[in-house]
Design a protein around this motif. Sequence first.
Motif, PDB file in Angstrom:
ATOM      1  N   ARG A   1       0.821  -1.208   0.000  1.00 50.98           N
ATOM      2  CA  ARG A   1       0.000   0.000   0.000  1.00 50.98           C
ATOM      3  C   ARG A   1       0.857   1.261   0.000  1.00 50.98           C
ATOM      4  NH1 ARG A   1      -4.998   2.184   1.334  1.00 50.98           N
ATOM      5  NH2 ARG A   1      -5.991   0.148   1.634  1.00 50.98           N
ATOM      6  N   GLY A   2       1.937   1.261   0.794  1.00 48.75           N
ATOM      7  CA  GLY A   2       2.781   2.451   0.856  1.00 48.75           C
ATOM      8  C   GLY A   2       3.416   2.779  -0.479  1.00 48.75           C
ATOM      9  N   THR A   3       3.871   1.751  -1.197  1.00 50.40           N
ATOM     10  CA  THR A   3       4.470   1.978  -2.510  1.00 50.40           C
ATOM     11  C   THR A   3       3.416   2.439  -3.505  1.00 50.40           C
ATOM     12  OG1 THR A   3       6.181   0.336  -2.090  1.00 50.40           O
ATOM     13  CG2 THR A   3       5.766   0.909  -4.381  1.00 50.40           C
ATOM     14  N   PHE A   4       2.262   1.784  -3.511  1.00 50.80           N
ATOM     15  CA  PHE A   4       1.184   2.211  -4.405  1.00 50.80           C
ATOM     16  C   PHE A   4       0.822   3.676  -4.161  1.00 50.80           C
ATOM     17  CE2 PHE A   4       0.675  -2.111  -5.672  1.00 50.80           C
ATOM     18  CZ  PHE A   4      -0.182  -2.140  -6.760  1.00 50.80           C
ATOM     19  N   GLN A   5       0.745   4.063  -2.872  1.00 54.94           N
ATOM     20  CA  GLN A   5       0.388   5.453  -2.574  1.00 54.94           C
ATOM     21  C   GLN A   5       1.471   6.409  -3.046  1.00 54.94           C
ATOM     22  OE1 GLN A   5      -2.746   6.548  -0.827  1.00 54.94           O
ATOM     23  NE2 GLN A   5      -1.944   8.159  -2.190  1.00 54.94           N
ATOM     24  N   GLY A   6       2.731   6.037  -2.841  1.00 56.21           N
ATOM     25  CA  GLY A   6       3.822   6.879  -3.331  1.00 56.21           C
ATOM     26  C   GLY A   6       3.789   7.028  -4.838  1.00 56.21           C
ATOM     27  N   VAL A   7       3.494   5.945  -5.535  1.00 58.30           N
ATOM     28  CA  VAL A   7       3.404   5.994  -7.000  1.00 58.30           C
ATOM     29  C   VAL A   7       2.205   6.839  -7.427  1.00 58.30           C
ATOM     30  CG1 VAL A   7       2.965   4.581  -9.049  1.00 58.30           C
ATOM     31  CG2 VAL A   7       4.660   3.848  -7.367  1.00 58.30           C
ATOM     32  N   GLN A   8       1.065   6.654  -6.761  1.00 57.88           N
ATOM     33  CA  GLN A   8      -0.113   7.462  -7.096  1.00 57.88           C
ATOM     34  C   GLN A   8       0.172   8.950  -6.899  1.00 57.88           C
ATOM     35  OE1 GLN A   8      -3.609   6.200  -7.935  1.00 57.88           O
ATOM     36  NE2 GLN A   8      -3.413   8.286  -8.736  1.00 57.88           N
ATOM     37  N   ASN A   9       0.790   9.298  -5.779  1.00 53.38           N
ATOM     38  CA  ASN A   9       1.109  10.706  -5.524  1.00 53.38           C
ATOM     39  C   ASN A   9       2.067  11.255  -6.571  1.00 53.38           C
ATOM     40  OD1 ASN A   9      -0.453  10.466  -3.214  1.00 53.38           O
ATOM     41  ND2 ASN A   9       1.280  10.339  -1.811  1.00 53.38           N
ATOM     42  N   THR A  10       3.032  10.436  -6.983  1.00 50.91           N
ATOM     43  CA  THR A  10       4.000  10.877  -7.987  1.00 50.91           C
ATOM     44  C   THR A  10       3.332  11.081  -9.339  1.00 50.91           C
ATOM     45  OG1 THR A  10       5.777   9.714  -6.831  1.00 50.91           O
ATOM     46  CG2 THR A  10       6.175  10.298  -9.124  1.00 50.91           C
ATOM     47  N   MET A  11       2.452  10.170  -9.730  1.00 60.73           N
ATOM     48  CA  MET A  11       1.721  10.364 -10.979  1.00 60.73           C
ATOM     49  C   MET A  11       0.888  11.637 -10.926  1.00 60.73           C
ATOM     50  SD  MET A  11       0.531   6.531 -12.203  1.00 60.73           S
ATOM     51  CE  MET A  11      -0.558   6.238 -10.800  1.00 60.73           C
ATOM     52  N   ASN A  12       0.235  11.864  -9.787  1.00 59.83           N
ATOM     53  CA  ASN A  12      -0.620  13.045  -9.664  1.00 59.83           C
ATOM     54  C   ASN A  12       0.175  14.338  -9.792  1.00 59.83           C
ATOM     55  OD1 ASN A  12      -2.664  11.218  -9.170  1.00 59.83           O
ATOM     56  ND2 ASN A  12      -2.805  11.640  -6.975  1.00 59.83           N
ATOM     57  N   SER A  13       1.371  14.362  -9.198  1.00 55.75           N
ATOM     58  CA  SER A  13       2.156  15.599  -9.203  1.00 55.75           C
ATOM     59  C   SER A  13       2.954  15.786 -10.490  1.00 55.75           C
ATOM     60  CB  SER A  13       3.094  15.627  -7.994  1.00 55.75           C
ATOM     61  OG  SER A  13       4.041  14.573  -8.065  1.00 55.75           O
ATOM     62  N   ARG A  14       3.450  14.701 -11.064  1.00 52.17           N
ATOM     63  CA  ARG A  14       4.323  14.800 -12.228  1.00 52.17           C
ATOM     64  C   ARG A  14       3.580  14.694 -13.557  1.00 52.17           C
ATOM     65  NH1 ARG A  14       9.129  16.929 -11.355  1.00 52.17           N
ATOM     66  NH2 ARG A  14       9.747  15.972 -13.332  1.00 52.17           N
ATOM     67  N   TYR A  15       2.393  14.093 -13.540  1.00 47.78           N
ATOM     68  CA  TYR A  15       1.672  13.855 -14.793  1.00 47.78           C
ATOM     69  C   TYR A  15       0.179  14.067 -14.569  1.00 47.78           C
ATOM     70  CZ  TYR A  15       0.523  11.402 -19.192  1.00 47.78           C
ATOM     71  OH  TYR A  15       0.065  11.058 -20.446  1.00 47.78           O
ATOM     72  N   PRO A  16      -0.232  15.322 -14.298  1.00 53.87           N
ATOM     73  CA  PRO A  16      -1.654  15.597 -14.075  1.00 53.87           C
ATOM     74  C   PRO A  16      -2.489  15.156 -15.280  1.00 53.87           C
ATOM     75  CG  PRO A  16      -0.297  17.497 -13.503  1.00 53.87           C
ATOM     76  CD  PRO A  16       0.609  16.533 -14.198  1.00 53.87           C
ATOM     77  N   GLY A  17      -3.661  14.637 -14.990  1.00 52.86           N
ATOM     78  CA  GLY A  17      -4.539  14.191 -16.066  1.00 52.86           C
ATOM     79  C   GLY A  17      -4.259  12.792 -16.566  1.00 52.86           C
ATOM     80  N   HIS A  18      -3.445  12.032 -15.821  1.00 51.86           N
ATOM     81  CA  HIS A  18      -3.092  10.676 -16.255  1.00 51.86           C
ATOM     82  C   HIS A  18      -4.290   9.725 -16.246  1.00 51.86           C
ATOM     83  CE1 HIS A  18      -3.254   9.475 -12.018  1.00 51.86           C
ATOM     84  NE2 HIS A  18      -2.533  10.543 -11.749  1.00 51.86           N
ATOM     85  N   GLY A  19      -5.289  10.011 -15.385  1.00 50.85           N
ATOM     86  CA  GLY A  19      -6.521   9.233 -15.395  1.00 50.85           C
ATOM     87  C   GLY A  19      -6.460   7.893 -14.694  1.00 50.85           C
ATOM     88  N   LEU A  20      -5.458   7.670 -13.870  1.00 49.28           N
ATOM     89  CA  LEU A  20      -5.314   6.383 -13.189  1.00 49.28           C
ATOM     90  C   LEU A  20      -5.619   6.532 -11.693  1.00 49.28           C
ATOM     91  CD1 LEU A  20      -1.956   5.258 -14.842  1.00 49.28           C
ATOM     92  CD2 LEU A  20      -4.238   4.360 -15.364  1.00 49.28           C
ATOM     93  N   ASP A  21      -6.305   5.551 -11.144  1.00 46.91           N
ATOM     94  CA  ASP A  21      -6.584   5.507  -9.708  1.00 46.91           C
ATOM     95  C   ASP A  21      -6.176   4.129  -9.202  1.00 46.91           C
ATOM     96  OD1 ASP A  21      -7.471   5.642  -7.124  1.00 46.91           O
ATOM     97  OD2 ASP A  21      -9.591   5.956  -7.613  1.00 46.91           O
ATOM     98  N   ILE A  22      -4.888   3.946  -8.995  1.00 45.36           N
ATOM     99  CA  ILE A  22      -4.389   2.615  -8.648  1.00 45.36           C
ATOM    100  C   ILE A  22      -4.655   2.251  -7.199  1.00 45.36           C
ATOM    101  CG2 ILE A  22      -2.641   2.757 -10.464  1.00 45.36           C
ATOM    102  CD1 ILE A  22      -0.530   3.179  -8.282  1.00 45.36           C
ATOM    103  N   MET A  23      -4.993   3.220  -6.360  1.00 46.14           N
ATOM    104  CA  MET A  23      -5.317   2.898  -4.976  1.00 46.14           C
ATOM    105  C   MET A  23      -6.659   2.171  -4.888  1.00 46.14           C
ATOM    106  SD  MET A  23      -2.664   3.808  -3.444  1.00 46.14           S
ATOM    107  CE  MET A  23      -3.224   3.414  -1.796  1.00 46.14           C
ATOM    108  N   ASN A  24      -7.581   2.519  -5.750  1.00 39.61           N
ATOM    109  CA  ASN A  24      -8.896   1.886  -5.746  1.00 39.61           C
ATOM    110  C   ASN A  24      -9.055   0.831  -6.832  1.00 39.61           C
ATOM    111  OD1 ASN A  24     -10.258   3.336  -3.553  1.00 39.61           O
ATOM    112  ND2 ASN A  24      -9.968   5.131  -4.853  1.00 39.61           N
ATOM    113  N   ASN A  25      -8.118   0.793  -7.763  1.00 42.24           N
ATOM    114  CA  ASN A  25      -8.160  -0.209  -8.828  1.00 42.24           C
ATOM    115  C   ASN A  25      -6.725  -0.623  -9.142  1.00 42.24           C
ATOM    116  OD1 ASN A  25      -8.664  -1.863 -10.985  1.00 42.24           O
ATOM    117  ND2 ASN A  25      -9.586  -0.287 -12.291  1.00 42.24           N
ATOM    118  N   SER A  26      -6.184  -1.461  -8.279  1.00 45.51           N
ATOM    119  CA  SER A  26      -4.777  -1.845  -8.445  1.00 45.51           C
ATOM    120  C   SER A  26      -4.532  -2.605  -9.740  1.00 45.51           C
ATOM    121  CB  SER A  26      -4.317  -2.692  -7.251  1.00 45.51           C
ATOM    122  OG  SER A  26      -5.112  -3.863  -7.114  1.00 45.51           O
ATOM    123  N   ASP A  27      -5.582  -3.205 -10.312  1.00 44.63           N
ATOM    124  CA  ASP A  27      -5.402  -3.953 -11.555  1.00 44.63           C
ATOM    125  C   ASP A  27      -5.028  -3.054 -12.727  1.00 44.63           C
ATOM    126  OD1 ASP A  27      -5.885  -6.368 -10.344  1.00 44.63           O
ATOM    127  OD2 ASP A  27      -7.996  -6.468 -10.929  1.00 44.63           O
TER     128      ASP A  27
END
Length: 235
Positions: free
Chosen positions: A114-140
Amino acid sequence: MRDAFNGCYENFELIRCLRKAHFFAQVLGESGNALNPRTEDTRFSRRNIQNLWPSRNLLGQYPDLGALVDAPQETRDAEAIANRVYAGRNGNGDVASGDGWRFRGHGYIQITGRGTFQGVQNTMNSRYPGHGLDIMNNSDQVSQPRGGMISAMAYWYWKATLNPEADKGDANSTVDEVTRLVRGGRDNDINAERRAAYRTTMRTFRTPDCLDRDKPSSAAQRWYQSDEIPRASIG
């Protein structure tokens, strides 16, 4: 996968031939020559458990784990095993939370926890806005080509030591250190596999021909830094 990479690699500072070569060597090592993102198979055996986590005494901690891992592989309850071996680690909750299964290894580079997924999600959000991914709620999403590639690049950036280590060059010792940073720990067989993968990717990205490979990224010439994945197969 190529389109996902070429669409945002600059966002995650994968802008130098060496960085790309090391990144894709790890992708090859984790996902195979077919370059398919995958989800971790957690139907571990007793030997797997003891080899992977020798100091954790998981079989003693979870009395029912022995029966789970001793069952024939095709009938093992992968979800129940994952929820035990990954409980309470890397931001995961307890067995009942289901985090071990939800956040087991996914994608091109097998992000886990979970910690790694959250770090990756935060990084996508800050570095690539509009990426359209929500891996915390849909890890697949991480096990699909676009989500797998974007999350792998975000993971690479999030692990802040990977790009500087990759910039050191083509030496086996550098490949080994990158592998350690990605996987944790050291394994001679895996190191040998990643070195072989790197020999492929260093040819693909022509790292010996990157004339300004030792200059700061800001001074790198785009062509010499191999802007895109070449059309030639990486695998």
